[in-house]
Design a protein around this motif. Structure first.
Motif, mmCIF file in Angstrom:
data_model
loop_
_atom_site.group_PDB
_atom_site.id
_atom_site.type_symbol
_atom_site.label_atom_id
_atom_site.label_comp_id
_atom_site.label_asym_id
_atom_site.label_seq_id
_atom_site.Cartn_x
_atom_site.Cartn_y
_atom_site.Cartn_z
ATOM 1 N N CYS A 138 -31.361 -66.058 32.244
ATOM 2 C CA CYS A 138 -32.855 -66.569 32.383
ATOM 3 C C CYS A 138 -33.171 -66.311 33.926
ATOM 4 O O CYS A 138 -34.276 -66.697 34.613
ATOM 5 C CB CYS A 138 -33.085 -67.854 31.911
ATOM 6 S SG CYS A 138 -32.184 -69.079 32.786
ATOM 7 N N GLY A 139 -32.060 -66.138 34.770
ATOM 8 C CA GLY A 139 -32.101 -65.890 36.328
ATOM 9 C C GLY A 139 -31.534 -67.003 36.850
ATOM 10 O O GLY A 139 -31.582 -66.910 38.284
ATOM 11 N N LEU A 174 -39.037 -65.806 32.721
ATOM 12 C CA LEU A 174 -40.242 -65.681 33.643
ATOM 13 C C LEU A 174 -41.652 -66.287 32.947
ATOM 14 O O LEU A 174 -41.978 -66.107 32.021
ATOM 15 C CB LEU A 174 -40.596 -64.153 33.850
ATOM 16 C CG LEU A 174 -39.537 -63.564 34.501
ATOM 17 C CD1 LEU A 174 -39.823 -61.889 34.628
ATOM 18 C CD2 LEU A 174 -38.976 -64.110 35.973
ATOM 19 N N SER A 175 -42.322 -67.019 33.770
ATOM 20 C CA SER A 175 -43.592 -67.530 33.370
ATOM 21 C C SER A 175 -44.413 -66.188 33.311
ATOM 22 O O SER A 175 -44.165 -65.248 33.939
ATOM 23 C CB SER A 175 -44.063 -68.505 34.397
ATOM 24 O OG SER A 175 -44.421 -67.853 35.674
ATOM 25 N N PHE A 176 -45.864 -66.374 32.943
ATOM 26 C CA PHE A 176 -46.702 -65.509 33.050
ATOM 27 C C PHE A 176 -46.704 -65.013 34.341
ATOM 28 O O PHE A 176 -46.870 -63.706 34.690
ATOM 29 C CB PHE A 176 -47.914 -65.999 32.165
ATOM 30 C CG PHE A 176 -49.065 -64.683 32.218
ATOM 31 C CD1 PHE A 176 -48.699 -63.382 31.676
ATOM 32 C CD2 PHE A 176 -50.330 -65.006 32.319
ATOM 33 C CE1 PHE A 176 -49.715 -62.423 31.266
ATOM 34 C CE2 PHE A 176 -51.396 -64.132 32.245
ATOM 35 C CZ PHE A 176 -50.899 -62.852 31.767
ATOM 36 N N ALA A 202 -34.224 -59.589 33.309
ATOM 37 C CA ALA A 202 -33.677 -58.282 33.546
ATOM 38 C C ALA A 202 -34.298 -57.277 32.699
ATOM 39 O O ALA A 202 -34.256 -56.174 32.732
ATOM 40 C CB ALA A 202 -32.377 -58.237 32.524
ATOM 41 N N THR A 203 -35.498 -57.769 31.759
ATOM 42 C CA THR A 203 -36.133 -56.778 31.164
ATOM 43 C C THR A 203 -37.360 -56.311 31.786
ATOM 44 O O THR A 203 -38.182 -55.173 31.266
ATOM 45 C CB THR A 203 -36.680 -57.085 29.487
ATOM 46 O OG1 THR A 203 -37.606 -58.394 29.716
ATOM 47 C CG2 THR A 203 -35.412 -57.806 28.799
ATOM 48 N N HIS A 204 -37.749 -56.812 32.934
ATOM 49 C CA HIS A 204 -38.861 -56.394 33.812
ATOM 50 C C HIS A 204 -38.347 -55.886 35.179
ATOM 51 O O HIS A 204 -39.062 -56.118 36.185
ATOM 52 C CB HIS A 204 -39.837 -57.690 33.927
ATOM 53 C CG HIS A 204 -40.400 -58.084 32.311
ATOM 54 N ND1 HIS A 204 -41.134 -57.387 31.634
ATOM 55 C CD2 HIS A 204 -39.934 -59.201 31.815
ATOM 56 C CE1 HIS A 204 -41.220 -57.738 30.651
ATOM 57 N NE2 HIS A 204 -40.541 -59.127 30.629
ATOM 58 N N LEU A 205 -37.386 -55.391 35.376
ATOM 59 C CA LEU A 205 -36.939 -54.799 36.639
ATOM 60 C C LEU A 205 -37.327 -53.509 36.752
ATOM 61 O O LEU A 205 -37.498 -52.810 37.894
ATOM 62 C CB LEU A 205 -35.282 -54.847 36.898
ATOM 63 C CG LEU A 205 -34.743 -56.494 36.712
ATOM 64 C CD1 LEU A 205 -33.363 -56.239 36.826
ATOM 65 C CD2 LEU A 205 -35.327 -56.977 37.944
ATOM 66 N N VAL A 234 -32.678 -57.527 24.839
ATOM 67 C CA VAL A 234 -32.650 -58.936 24.596
ATOM 68 C C VAL A 234 -31.855 -59.315 23.176
ATOM 69 O O VAL A 234 -31.058 -60.320 23.211
ATOM 70 C CB VAL A 234 -34.117 -59.274 24.010
ATOM 71 C CG1 VAL A 234 -34.202 -60.741 23.355
ATOM 72 C CG2 VAL A 234 -35.076 -59.257 25.162
ATOM 73 N N ARG A 235 -31.465 -58.321 22.367
ATOM 74 C CA ARG A 235 -30.532 -58.507 21.349
ATOM 75 C C ARG A 235 -29.241 -58.620 21.830
ATOM 76 O O ARG A 235 -28.373 -59.509 21.456
ATOM 77 C CB ARG A 235 -30.564 -57.327 20.244
ATOM 78 C CG ARG A 235 -31.591 -57.343 19.154
ATOM 79 C CD ARG A 235 -31.256 -56.511 18.166
ATOM 80 N NE ARG A 235 -31.238 -54.913 18.667
ATOM 81 C CZ ARG A 235 -32.326 -54.231 18.767
ATOM 82 N NH1 ARG A 235 -33.514 -54.855 18.488
ATOM 83 N NH2 ARG A 235 -32.307 -53.249 19.091
ATOM 84 N N ASP A 236 -28.828 -58.036 22.887
ATOM 85 C CA ASP A 236 -27.397 -58.360 23.592
ATOM 86 C C ASP A 236 -27.404 -59.615 24.161
ATOM 87 O O ASP A 236 -26.301 -60.291 23.980
ATOM 88 C CB ASP A 236 -27.408 -57.262 24.674
ATOM 89 C CG ASP A 236 -25.964 -57.374 25.437
ATOM 90 O OD1 ASP A 236 -25.120 -57.409 24.838
ATOM 91 O OD2 ASP A 236 -26.209 -57.692 26.668
ATOM 92 N N ILE A 237 -28.565 -60.136 24.656
ATOM 93 C CA ILE A 237 -28.315 -61.605 25.284
ATOM 94 C C ILE A 237 -28.236 -62.441 24.047
ATOM 95 O O ILE A 237 -27.511 -63.506 24.079
ATOM 96 C CB ILE A 237 -29.576 -61.981 25.981
ATOM 97 C CG1 ILE A 237 -30.037 -61.054 27.302
ATOM 98 C CG2 ILE A 237 -29.617 -63.399 26.343
ATOM 99 C CD1 ILE A 237 -31.186 -61.132 27.940
#
Length: 403
Positions: A29-30, A143-145, A176-179, A191-194
């Motif tokens: 989550c960061g 991440l928030s919106f 990680a999905t929004h880099l 996300v499945r890996d997480i």
């Protein structure tokens, strides 16, 4: 690194205080990146030299099988003789006895401590046993919106918030999905890996769960019923109908393990008339909406539950304790309480008929107090007030600074 002031500023307010700063939350989550941001702030804003900043990541093989005594000795060796040492310990729950190490460092030396963790060893109930009165805890969310829009601007054109909301619900907010501009399939692979690493490392291995198929069936039921009230008996009855016998206690145990791994959030019901917490028929929300879609597949019919989930998480991010409000024979989606503040929220994807409108507004009008009340929707022309109840587009609510 994209700055996340919601957390960094809040945590930095406790720098150079005697409190141990503890960051918790679902994997990826960061938390680690926020630690790096704080280290950077110390160097650039407070002129702390590099040799007074110590950082260790305990999920690294470098520290595999390290004992608490070895951990203490290694950190002691790295303390600066020239002033306060700022110590950052990432995924510290990997070391058995970390609590005693942290407690000893805080007691014996001039240090400022920051630590992160991702599972039950970092729950407040566990921490308080060892660090009573010596820590402040910060729950880190995906991440928030608003953060999602900020991340996306780095690699793509961003449309209006109302148009972007659907993608946010569908793709979730794991940083990680929004880099960069990943496809939906790539996002769900990440996300499945997480999810898998959380299930197998933080639940199966740590709790020695033997019947993994039973656990995964409970997971799938929970993910598929986001925003619905249900009990352990509901899950048990469902599995029996599928010829998969599972007693209530085992279901409760699995739900608790998912909660302690921060994959799900339990939302209790609160009787608004008797002002008591009802510990039956709770609702569960996911740490991120992409978890559902990566495991169960994307289904447009689940969008309403996803919208409810993102509103729930946003209220939590802002420091509210959130309940399902029970008032007589009906429910309010969210009753959110923060110190002396309170607000009521109804979430509906669309108001297509007078019947829907009456249902959403009448429930709130029954509550005779002066706290703010909202009906949130994705209707294009949502906005305005109805007998004191504010109607807002969900995107506007998520970005609003008024609550």
């Amino acid at each position: 690194m994209i700055y996340r002031p919601l957390y960094v500023d809040k945590i930095m307010a406790y720098t150079d205080t005697p409190f141990i700063k503890i960051l918790t939350g679902v994997r990826r989550c960061g938390k680690s990146t926020i630690l790096k941001m704080i280290m950077e702030q110390l160097k650039t804003q407070r002129n702390i030299p590099e040799n007074r900043i110590v950082s260790c990541r305990y999920d690294s093989m470098e520290y595999e099988n390290i004992t608490a005594k070895q951990m203490y000795a290694q950190l002691k060796e790295r303390l600066s003789p020239l002033g306060r040492t700022y110590i950052f310990l990432d995924e510290v729950q990997e070391v058995d006895g970390w609590e005693r190490v942290v407690n000893s460092l805080a007691s014996d030396f001039d240090v400022d401590l920051y630590i992160t963790g991702s599972n039950s060893r970092m729950m407040s109930s566990e921490i308080s046993t060892y660090l009573t009165g010596r820590y402040v805890s910060f729950r880190i969310f995906t991440l928030s919106f608003g953060e999602y829009l900020m991340f996306k601007k780095q690699y793509a054109d961003v449309g209006s918030p109302k148009n972007e909301l659907a993608d946010y619900v569908r793709l979730g907010g794991f940083p990680a999905t929004h880099l960069r501009n990943y496809s939906q399939d790539e996002v769900y692979t990440i996300v499945r890996d997480i999810y898998n690493s959380t299930i197998f490392s933080d639940i199966v291995r740590r709790s020695q769960v033997r019947k993994i198929d039973q656990l995964e069936r409970v997971v799938r039921y929970t993910f598929n019923n986001v925003g619905n009230t249900f009990s352990a008996k509901s899950v048990s009855d469902y599995l029996k109908a599928e010829h998969r016998a599972l007693d209530n206690e085992t279901v409760y145990s699995y739900l608790e393990k998912l909660e302690k791994a921060y994959l799900i959030h339990r939302c209790y019901r609160c009787d608004l008339q008797g002002k008591e917490i009802l510990k039956t028929q709770e609702k569960f929300y996911l740490a991120d909406t992409a978890l559902r879609y990566s495991i169960l597949g994307y289904n447009a019919d689940s969008a309403a539950a996803g919208l409810e989930n993102v509103v729930y998480l946003e209220l939590c991010r802002r420091g509210y304790t959130v309940y399902v409000g029970k008032f007589g024979n009906f429910e309010i989606d969210f009753t959110a309480v923060r110190q002396n503040e309170k607000l009521y929220v109804q979430v509906t994807q669309e108001i297509r008929s007078e019947k829907t409108e009456k249902r959403e507004y009448d429930r709130l009008l029954e509550i005779r107090d002066n706290y703010p009340k909202y009906v949130l929707t994705t209707d294009e022309f949502s906005g305005g007030n109805y007998e004191g109840i504010k109607t807002m587009h969900i995107a506007d609510f998520l970005l609003s600074s008024e609550y």
